[in-house]
Motif scaffolding. Structure first.
Motif, PDB file in Angstrom:
ATOM      1  N   TYR A  92      33.547  36.764  46.224  1.00  0.00           N
ATOM      2  CA  TYR A  92      34.432  37.837  45.781  1.00  0.00           C
ATOM      3  C   TYR A  92      34.506  37.989  44.266  1.00  0.00           C
ATOM      4  CZ  TYR A  92      38.158  34.360  44.858  1.00  0.00           C
ATOM      5  OH  TYR A  92      38.906  33.316  44.388  1.00  0.00           O
ATOM      6  N   LEU A  93      34.121  36.969  43.512  1.00  0.00           N
ATOM      7  CA  LEU A  93      34.069  37.111  42.058  1.00  0.00           C
ATOM      8  C   LEU A  93      32.657  37.466  41.623  1.00  0.00           C
ATOM      9  CD1 LEU A  93      36.328  34.179  40.773  1.00  0.00           C
ATOM     10  CD2 LEU A  93      36.919  36.587  41.069  1.00  0.00           C
ATOM     11  N   ASP A  94      31.729  36.530  41.813  1.00  0.00           N
ATOM     12  CA  ASP A  94      30.337  36.789  41.440  1.00  0.00           C
ATOM     13  C   ASP A  94      29.697  37.799  42.381  1.00  0.00           C
ATOM     14  OD1 ASP A  94      31.079  34.730  39.867  1.00  0.00           O
ATOM     15  OD2 ASP A  94      29.568  33.306  40.554  1.00  0.00           O
ATOM     16  N   GLN A  95      30.115  37.783  43.643  1.00  0.00           N
ATOM     17  CA  GLN A  95      29.544  38.634  44.694  1.00  0.00           C
ATOM     18  C   GLN A  95      28.034  38.458  44.795  1.00  0.00           C
ATOM     19  OE1 GLN A  95      31.121  42.678  45.034  1.00  0.00           O
ATOM     20  NE2 GLN A  95      32.850  42.108  43.713  1.00  0.00           N
ATOM     21  N   THR A  96      27.583  37.221  44.599  1.00  0.00           N
ATOM     22  CA  THR A  96      26.159  36.900  44.748  1.00  0.00           C
ATOM     23  C   THR A  96      25.824  36.456  46.168  1.00  0.00           C
ATOM     24  OG1 THR A  96      26.616  34.657  43.948  1.00  0.00           O
ATOM     25  CG2 THR A  96      25.863  36.276  42.329  1.00  0.00           C
ATOM     26  N   ARG A  97      26.860  36.239  46.975  1.00  0.00           N
ATOM     27  CA  ARG A  97      26.659  35.922  48.390  1.00  0.00           C
ATOM     28  C   ARG A  97      27.481  36.894  49.219  1.00  0.00           C
ATOM     29  NH1 ARG A  97      24.359  31.004  49.802  1.00  0.00           N
ATOM     30  NH2 ARG A  97      24.020  29.545  48.079  1.00  0.00           N
ATOM     31  N   ASN A  98      26.974  37.232  50.395  1.00  0.00           N
ATOM     32  CA  ASN A  98      27.709  38.131  51.275  1.00  0.00           C
ATOM     33  C   ASN A  98      27.209  37.989  52.704  1.00  0.00           C
ATOM     34  OD1 ASN A  98      25.560  40.284  51.893  1.00  0.00           O
ATOM     35  ND2 ASN A  98      25.544  40.210  49.647  1.00  0.00           N
TER      36      ASN A  98
END
Length: 612
Positions: free
Chosen positions: A441-447
């Motif tokens: 939710y901060l970096d949004q590098t994983r989803n």
């Protein structure tokens, strides 16, 4: 030239009597954690007149009472002694004396069992005397004379000695500890209220580790929110009230500013209470993951879930949750808060409903194979969905993109089971879960937007499976139980399991047959390849029999069940059991091959059903 820093505290001494009438306990104090033995040892220290650690108090400007900031264990133990001295004073000597007096003239032989019974009854009578404020000189004798069991050993010649022993008991109580005269070293903090959390944390560094949520509670105690009568607001309020009622019963100390009636009337809570209650309600919405948790053990879990969820909402690093305080003004809008809670619960319900269809264990009661979840892994599902499909405008309007024509929201939820399995077999989320959570939710590098590639999924399970079959085992591991549960739930109609029946995880090759040899022969008997769901009624009678032996003895087991479970043909299972019985030289190779191949088939079909 350095400048001396003025002390922000004073040190003094109060008697217990002086303190107990003016001390309250703020809600951020942790629960009692001292054992009975620790409490007895502390009271013994006081009875000897030895020194002990100081308590910390703080006086809020508008209050007449002082708040107990640190020293709850010591203070509440003294209160407990005042109420229940009989639980602290050693009466072994008096029990032995009284037993000796009672049994001295008894003509018959007394067995050890009878003597123990006499000691137990006498112990109860002596503790009752100690618990009373004023007692008649002959109370002990009169009570024993009326006692159904003890009276048979008592006669009038024992009156004098019994009265003497009673006097010894009351004197011991009187001289043991004069509670109101206990001198309590007391430190009063004079600094700003905003510094209390840091003070509290520093004081507790040497003892039981203080959670960051308890520190936040100290910091935010005066950040208030006024609720309205809307459903979610009311539910938040009731969770807080239930929490304090439980703590109040456990502590037997007044909790500062707590009255259920007053709270319901005023509807005023603080920020830390909101975060706790939010976590508690999320847990209720998430039965798949937390249905096994006991009510009295939810305090820390509710705090972690609630505070972390609030951090996700406002885009705050999980390691900097103290920044939630900056958003208090938004949360003071009761209608917005109700709408926000409604959205939060909707997302968690959607997550729960998704996993319910995969993790439900085939038994009548609600039970789920959820041991491979971690709190941060669970929160990452919410974090991705919230960040991707919801937002808050500057004027406190919640934008919901989950119900638009775009089906990405539902697709993202559908993908969660794939990542749940992959993360579990790869051992992700074991350490530094808060840092990993930030990536969603901060970096949004994983989803979770896209389903894992089938090849990546297969490889992850294959690596785990190879490791499992390369090591000896007899206890079923959590990953095997998870995969078996999902395997059956993916194709319930063809599983052969009967609706309304209870099923157990059971060894295909009976545990008793291999318990003495699996280690030396490196047999992977606690793995997916030697696991099946078995009707609880059949399991109780199975013992060391295989299913074909049970069928011949009258049990009804259908062919659909045999086929779906990849249960071996009769000649193969009999051969394997015979190899084990005679300890054949091919035992290790053939049993391992069977377990491996059966596990391969289950994994292959699981992946096929997931990706079809």
């Amino acid at each position: 030239m350095s400048t001396a820093v003025a002390n922000k505290y004073t040190s003094t001494q109060f008697t217990f009597e002086q303190l107990k009438g003016r001390v309250t306990v703020p809600p951020f104090q942790r629960r009692l954690v001292w054992s009975k033995q620790q409490k007895k040892e502390f009271i013994e220290t006081l009875s000897k007149g030895f020194p002990f650690g100081s308590v910390l108090i703080y006086k809020y400007e508008e209050d007449t009472m002082v708040s107990l900031i640190d020293g709850l264990q010591r203070f509440s133990t003294i209160m407990d002694y005042e109420k229940n001295p009989q639980e602290y004073i050693d009466i072994t000597e008096e029990i032995d004396l009284l037993v000796s007096v009672l049994t001295a003239n008894y003509p018959g032989d007394l067995t050890a069992k009878i003597l123990n019974s006499i000691k137990k009854d006498i112990k109860g009578l002596i503790k009752d005397i100690i618990s009373k404020q004023n007692v008649e000189p002959m109370l002990l004798f009169d009570t024993m004379n009326r006692h159904e069991e003890l009276s048979q050993y008592l006669d009038s010649t024992q009156l004098r000695e019994t009265v003497h022993i009673q006097h010894q008991i009351t004197s011991k109580k009187s001289n043991y500890l004069k509670v109101n005269e206990i001198i309590i070293p007391t430190v009063e903090f004079l600094g700003d209220v905003s510094e209390l959390s840091e003070v509290f944390e520093n004081l507790n560094k040497g003892g039981k580790k203080l959670s960051k949520y308890q520190v936040f509670a100290a910091q935010w105690y005066r950040n208030t929110i006024t609720l309205n009568d809307m459903k979610n607001n009311k539910n938040i309020l009731e969770e807080i009230i239930k929490r304090y009622e439980l703590l109040d019963r456990q502590r037997e100390i007044k909790i500062e500013d707590f009255s259920p009636e007053k709270m319901r009337e005023e509807k005023v809570i603080n920020l830390s209470e909101l975060c706790y209650a939010l976590g508690k309600l999320i847990i209720k919405e998430s039965s798949v993951f937390f249905n096994h948790k006991k009510e009295d053990g939810l305090e820390d879990l509710a705090n972690e879930i609630g505070y972390s969820t609030m951090g996700i909402i406002f885009g705050i690093d999980n390691k900097k949750l103290y920044s939630i305080e900056k958003y208090i003004a938004r949360l003071q809008d009761a209608k917005f808060l109700n709408d926000l809670l409604n959205t939060i619960f909707k997302i968690f319900r959607n997550i729960n409903d998704h996993f319910k269809q995969y993790l439900k264990v085939p038994i009548q009661e609600e039970n789920y194979e959820n041991k491979k979840i971690t709190n941060f892994k669970f929160l990452s599902y919410f974090a991705d969905l919230w960040t991707r499909y919801f937002s808050i405008t500057p004027d406190n309007q919640i934008i919901d993109r989950s119900s638009s024509g775009d089906i990405s929201y539902s697709k993202t939820i559908e993908n969660l089971i794939f990542y749940y399995i992959m993360d579990s077999v790869k051992g992700n989320w074991g350490n530094a879960g808060d840092s990993r959570l930030n990536l969603y939710y901060l970096d949004q590098t994983r989803n979770y937007l896209n389903k894992p590639q089938k090849k990546d999924f297969e490889d992850a399970i294959a690596i785990w499976w190879q490791e499992r079959i390369s090591n000896p085992s007899i206890q079923f591991d959590d990953n095997s139980k998870m995969i078996m549960t999902i395997y059956y739930n993916l194709d319930k109609s063809n599983s052969g399991l009967k609706i309304g029946r209870n099923y157990d995880f059971e060894h295909l090759i009976a545990r008793n047959k291999i318990k003495d040899i699996y280690k030396n022969l490196i047999l992977p008997m606690g793995t997916l390849g030697n696991m099946m769901f078995l009707d609880s009624n059949i399991n109780r009678s199975k013992k060391e029999l295989n299913l074909y032996n049970q069928i011949s003895s009258g049990e009804s087991i259908n062919k659909t069940y045999i086929d779906f479970a990849f249960y071996p043909e009769e000649n193969l299972i009999n051969r394997l059991e015979n190899l084990i019985h005679i300890k054949h030289e091919n035992l290790q190779a053939e049993v391992t091959q069977f377990v491996t191949q059966r596990g391969d088939k289950i994994i292959e079909k699981l992946i096929f059903n997931l990706y079809k």
